[in-house]
Design a protein around this motif. Structure first.
Motif, PDB file in Angstrom:
ATOM      1  N   ASN A 180       0.791  -1.224   0.000  1.00  0.00           N
ATOM      2  CA  ASN A 180       0.000   0.000   0.000  1.00  0.00           C
ATOM      3  C   ASN A 180       0.827   1.280   0.000  1.00  0.00           C
ATOM      4  OD1 ASN A 180      -2.408  -1.503   0.119  1.00  0.00           O
ATOM      5  ND2 ASN A 180      -2.264  -1.674   2.347  1.00  0.00           N
ATOM      6  N   ARG A 181       2.152   1.159   0.060  1.00  0.00           N
ATOM      7  CA  ARG A 181       2.958   2.369   0.141  1.00  0.00           C
ATOM      8  C   ARG A 181       2.986   3.110  -1.192  1.00  0.00           C
ATOM      9  NH1 ARG A 181       6.880   1.503   2.843  1.00  0.00           N
ATOM     10  NH2 ARG A 181       7.266  -0.732   3.020  1.00  0.00           N
ATOM     11  N   ARG A 182       3.189   4.396  -1.121  1.00  0.00           N
ATOM     12  CA  ARG A 182       3.365   5.182  -2.331  1.00  0.00           C
ATOM     13  C   ARG A 182       4.677   4.798  -2.997  1.00  0.00           C
ATOM     14  NH1 ARG A 182       3.141  11.836  -2.902  1.00  0.00           N
ATOM     15  NH2 ARG A 182       3.796  11.906  -5.087  1.00  0.00           N
ATOM     16  N   ASP A 183       4.659   4.699  -4.331  1.00  0.00           N
ATOM     17  CA  ASP A 183       5.888   4.290  -5.014  1.00  0.00           C
ATOM     18  C   ASP A 183       6.179   5.074  -6.286  1.00  0.00           C
ATOM     19  OD1 ASP A 183       3.829   3.181  -6.507  1.00  0.00           O
ATOM     20  OD2 ASP A 183       4.956   1.360  -6.994  1.00  0.00           O
ATOM     21  N   VAL A 184       5.521   6.208  -6.467  1.00  0.00           N
ATOM     22  CA  VAL A 184       5.824   7.083  -7.606  1.00  0.00           C
ATOM     23  C   VAL A 184       5.853   8.526  -7.115  1.00  0.00           C
ATOM     24  CG1 VAL A 184       5.034   7.966  -9.836  1.00  0.00           C
ATOM     25  CG2 VAL A 184       4.845   5.521  -9.333  1.00  0.00           C
ATOM     26  N   TRP A 185       6.901   9.263  -7.520  1.00  0.00           N
ATOM     27  CA  TRP A 185       7.050  10.665  -7.160  1.00  0.00           C
ATOM     28  C   TRP A 185       7.457  11.451  -8.405  1.00  0.00           C
ATOM     29  CZ3 TRP A 185       8.697   6.533  -4.365  1.00  0.00           C
ATOM     30  CH2 TRP A 185       8.219   6.401  -3.067  1.00  0.00           C
ATOM     31  N   PRO A 186       7.181  12.745  -8.431  1.00  0.00           N
ATOM     32  CA  PRO A 186       7.535  13.555  -9.607  1.00  0.00           C
ATOM     33  C   PRO A 186       9.029  13.615  -9.882  1.00  0.00           C
ATOM     34  CG  PRO A 186       5.944  14.716  -8.211  1.00  0.00           C
ATOM     35  CD  PRO A 186       6.425  13.534  -7.437  1.00  0.00           C
ATOM     36  N   SER A 187       9.843  13.578  -8.816  1.00  0.00           N
ATOM     37  CA  SER A 187      11.299  13.676  -8.964  1.00  0.00           C
ATOM     38  C   SER A 187      11.943  13.236  -7.653  1.00  0.00           C
ATOM     39  CB  SER A 187      11.721  15.106  -9.281  1.00  0.00           C
ATOM     40  OG  SER A 187      11.439  15.963  -8.167  1.00  0.00           O
TER      41      SER A 187
END
Length: 334
Positions: A180-187
């Motif tokens: 469930n963790r976040r795994d995409v970021w803008p940079s």
């Protein structure tokens, strides 16, 4: 001190299908060629990468009194830079479960020279394995392969070892957390900013910056082939969850510890805060899996740290490792 490093790719194919990222560290001013100098081998916890140990390595080098030849970090084949190297292979046969024995096998292959890419004869070194959590289990299970690795000592940091009943508790928490963790970021700068402002703010800043730099990779990836901008986790969260899904590594290590501590002098270092691994679990490991602390070379705790001691208190951990290793190698008085 200026810490030097060099990255290698270890290749044991066709005998083993996965490539392994390996990294050497040394201090040109402090490295010793003395016969009793130690070669330290680092293994990491689930969800991390070779470079996560760098702050502990730096803090350990800053403590005088040890003869150290150099240090090596061996990466789990589905983590960090290794995950990118094995991107296609990992999609079949390593999900939904990635066995911790794969990490133990990788460590064994590297240290016994059963492949190419690392031109070092570790059989002639005084090896000390230092592993955190899953990495500690991998080191211990590497003792079960032949030929034997000539470890001089092992340092198990918050080893993820527990009996069957206790293992059911953290299993769901860790698997769900990975999925469930976040795994995409803008940079990467945005990722650092967001993580720093949240639960990761308790981490040593050096570790957090290394996680962003080496624990993330640019898109697109096999996991996100259609995303062309931003960054994602180097160890895909499906692979992290698959690692947590393995029930055998924890159990096999629990059963083998009583034999391993008789073969190799073993130091166990726990965090003083009993979070991921409750106190009763640690007590059970010492009393029952090992048979009592008298069978250990040492048992210690790091203040102001829990299971993520490498991430939150690398300096405190370095001090405990230094105390343990002084039993095995004493350098010139400075």
């Amino acid at each position: 001190m200026v810490l030097q490093s060099r990255a290698y790719t270890f290749d044991a194919r066709p005998d083993y299908p996965l490539l392994v990222s390996v990294k050497r560290y040394w201090d040109p001013q402090a490295s010793s060629d003395a016969p009793d100098a130690l070669t330290l081998v680092w293994t990491h916890a689930t969800g991390f990468h070779n470079e996560v140990s760098e702050p502990v390595i730096e803090d350990l080098y800053a403590l005088h009194g040890l003869r150290i030849h150099d240090m090596w970090a061996i990466e789990c084949p589905n983590h960090g830079a290794s995950a990118a190297l094995n991107e296609r292979e990992l999609q079949f046969g390593y999900e939904p479960v990635f066995g911790w024995s794969e990490y133990a096998r990788a460590v064994h292959l590297v240290l016994t020279g059963q492949g190419t890419g690392v031109d070092v004869d570790f059989s002639k070194r005084r090896l000390v394995g230092i592993g955190q959590s899953m990495g500690a289990v991998a080191l211990e299970l590497s003792l079960t392969y032949f030929p034997r690795i000539p470890y001089h000592a092992l340092v198990l940091v918050e080893p993820m070892v527990m009996n069957r009943e206790a293992a059911e508790g953290p299993h769901e928490f860790l698997v769900n957390g990975a999925r469930n963790r976040r795994d995409v970021w803008p940079s990467k700068p945005e990722a650092y900013k967001l993580l720093k402002s949240r639960g990761w703010k308790s981490w040593d800043d050096r570790v957090l910056r290394l996680f962003v730099e080496h624990g993330m990779r640019s898109l697109p990836t096999a996991e996100y082939p259609d995303k062309t901008e931003g960054v994602t986790l180097a160890c895909p969260k499906r692979q992290e969850a698959a690692s947590y899904e393995d029930p055998l590594g924890v159990a096999r290590c629990y059963g083998f510890l009583k034999h391993g501590v008789k073969r190799v002098p073993t130091h166990i270092i726990y965090g003083a805060i009993d979070d991921y691994i409750p106190a009763f679990v640690k007590d059970d490991v010492i009393a029952n899996a090992i048979g009592g602390k008298q069978h250990l070379a040492s048992l210690s705790r790091v203040e102001n740290a829990g299971h993520l001691v490498v991430q939150t208190n690398p300096k405190g951990l370095a001090e405990k490792i230094h105390q343990a290793l002084r039993r095995h190698s004493v350098g010139p008085k400075l």
